[in-house]
Design a protein around this motif. Structure first.
Motif, PDB file in Angstrom:
ATOM      1  N   LEU A 112       1.391  -1.205  -0.167  1.00 18.46           N
ATOM      2  CA  LEU A 112      -0.144   0.094  -0.032  1.00 18.46           C
ATOM      3  C   LEU A 112       1.154   1.191  -0.255  1.00 18.46           C
ATOM      4  N   ASP A 113       0.491   2.402  -0.752  1.00 23.21           N
ATOM      5  CA  ASP A 113       1.952   3.784  -1.096  1.00 23.21           C
ATOM      6  C   ASP A 113       0.853   3.869   0.024  1.00 23.21           C
ATOM      7  N   PRO A 114       1.203   5.657   0.728  1.00 24.20           N
ATOM      8  CA  PRO A 114       0.934   5.944   1.577  1.00 24.20           C
ATOM      9  C   PRO A 114      -0.317   6.839   1.568  1.00 24.20           C
ATOM     10  N   GLN A 115      -1.298   6.597   0.901  1.00 25.45           N
ATOM     11  CA  GLN A 115      -2.148   7.039   0.173  1.00 25.45           C
ATOM     12  C   GLN A 115      -3.982   5.716   0.810  1.00 25.45           C
ATOM     13  N   GLY A 116      -2.471   4.420   0.752  1.00 25.35           N
ATOM     14  CA  GLY A 116      -3.446   3.125   0.683  1.00 25.35           C
ATOM     15  C   GLY A 116      -3.821   3.045  -0.239  1.00 25.35           C
ATOM     16  N   ILE A 117      -3.165   3.048  -1.342  1.00 23.94           N
ATOM     17  CA  ILE A 117      -3.348   2.645  -2.612  1.00 23.94           C
ATOM     18  C   ILE A 117      -2.851   1.187  -3.219  1.00 23.94           C
ATOM     19  N   ALA A 201     -12.563  10.573  -9.595  1.00 24.16           N
ATOM     20  CA  ALA A 201     -12.270   9.048  -9.932  1.00 24.16           C
ATOM     21  C   ALA A 201     -12.194   7.946  -9.014  1.00 24.16           C
ATOM     22  N   PRO A 202     -12.048   6.522  -8.896  1.00 30.55           N
ATOM     23  CA  PRO A 202     -11.660   5.909  -8.025  1.00 30.55           C
ATOM     24  C   PRO A 202     -10.343   6.339  -7.384  1.00 30.55           C
ATOM     25  N   GLN A 203      -9.877   6.136  -5.822  1.00 40.63           N
ATOM     26  CA  GLN A 203      -8.575   5.901  -5.461  1.00 40.63           C
ATOM     27  C   GLN A 203      -7.928   4.541  -6.024  1.00 40.63           C
ATOM     28  N   HIS A 204      -7.057   4.506  -7.052  1.00 38.66           N
ATOM     29  CA  HIS A 204      -6.516   3.188  -7.804  1.00 38.66           C
ATOM     30  C   HIS A 204      -5.326   3.460  -8.843  1.00 38.66           C
ATOM     31  N   TRP A 205      -4.855   2.759  -9.090  1.00 37.00           N
ATOM     32  CA  TRP A 205      -4.201   2.421 -10.365  1.00 37.00           C
ATOM     33  C   TRP A 205      -4.844   1.481 -11.194  1.00 37.00           C
TER      34      TRP A 205
END
Length: 263
Positions: A112-117, A201-205
């Protein structure tokens, strides 16, 4: 064979409640062919190949104990996964799964990156000639762009920049939706980062795959039970981009020329 750098996208994976149905859906949209991995330890993992024969993605059911929601995930290269994971922790990321070995493939972990993604890091056991991510004309069925929607674009760029050496290589203004900041890594431009708060947009890659005709691909997605949620929108270079929800509720991107249909 061109050597890849840390942070390069090297695999794409869909966790779906019905992987066989997903294989049928994406075969019609992206022109993929699919086969079940012959390696018994892979547990029926479905490998999707582009029309040129390169393996580009994997399709699998949720593993035991995993959330059933599933969705698309992105694997980024690390030549030394232990060092990369330690650096991710120092930069504010968190390892939530692994590292563990995939037999005959490589060692990976989910971070998880620092933003939780979430995203995955992979150290392959051997360099593969296949290129799932291929920014070349005519590379149909390959991923050609990655895109991060995050509540903190500057923080995300600092994290991934510290992890992989990515830099901000220009940006496109989107008015009230902020800016679309391009990722730079050496001579490459694999994708962009934008604000999930401003764009909603949804938080995601998200990953975009190239098709010969975006209107035909959208029509195939809708015929297969999917839904168009964005686009097709013109992008620099003459192609169009769109986002769909597949027949099992998972978002993914499409890039391609407009064909003969009206945009």
């Amino acid at each position: 064979m061109m050597t890849l750098s840390d942070g390069d996208p090297i695999w794409f994976e869909l966790v779906a409640s019905d992987p066989a149905a997903a294989a049928t859906f994406y075969a019609s949209v992206y022109g993929w062919t699919t086969h079940t991995s012959p390696v018994a330890e892979h547990g029926g993992y479905i490998v999707a190949s582009a029309p040129d024969g390169d393996g580009v993605a994997g399709l699998m059911a949720p593993p035991p104990g995993a959330p059933p929601a599933g969705g698309w995930s992105l694997y980024l290269l690390a030549h030394d996964i232990a060092t990369t994971l330690a650096r991710a922790g120092d930069l504010g990321g968190r390892v939530v799964f692994g590292p563990m070995d995939i037999p005959h493939v490589g060692r990976f972990a989910v971070v998880l990156d620092p933003q939780g993604i979430p995203f995955s890091i992979m150290q392959p056991f051997a360099q593969d000639a296949a290129r799932p991510f291929k920014q070349m004309p005519g590379a149909h069925g390959h991923a050609v762009w990655i895109e991060l929607a995050t509540p903190d674009p500057d923080g995300a760029l600092a994290f991934y920049g510290g992890l992989f050496g990515w830099t901000k290589a220009g940006a496109m203004a989107m008015g009230d939706m902020g800016e679309y900041a391009f990722i730079g890594t050496g001579d490459g431009r694999p994708g962009a980062i934008m604000s999930s708060t401003l764009t909603r947009a949804p938080q995601h890659w998200n990953s975009y795959f190239l098709v010969p005709d975006i209107h035909a691909a959208i029509a195939a997605a809708e015929a297969g039970g999917g839904k168009l949620i964005q686009g097709p929108d013109p992008i620099p270079g003459g192609d169009f981009s769109a986002n769909i929800i597949d027949d099992q509720g998972h978002q993914v991107g499409i890039v391609g020329p407009g064909g003969n249909a009206a945009a």
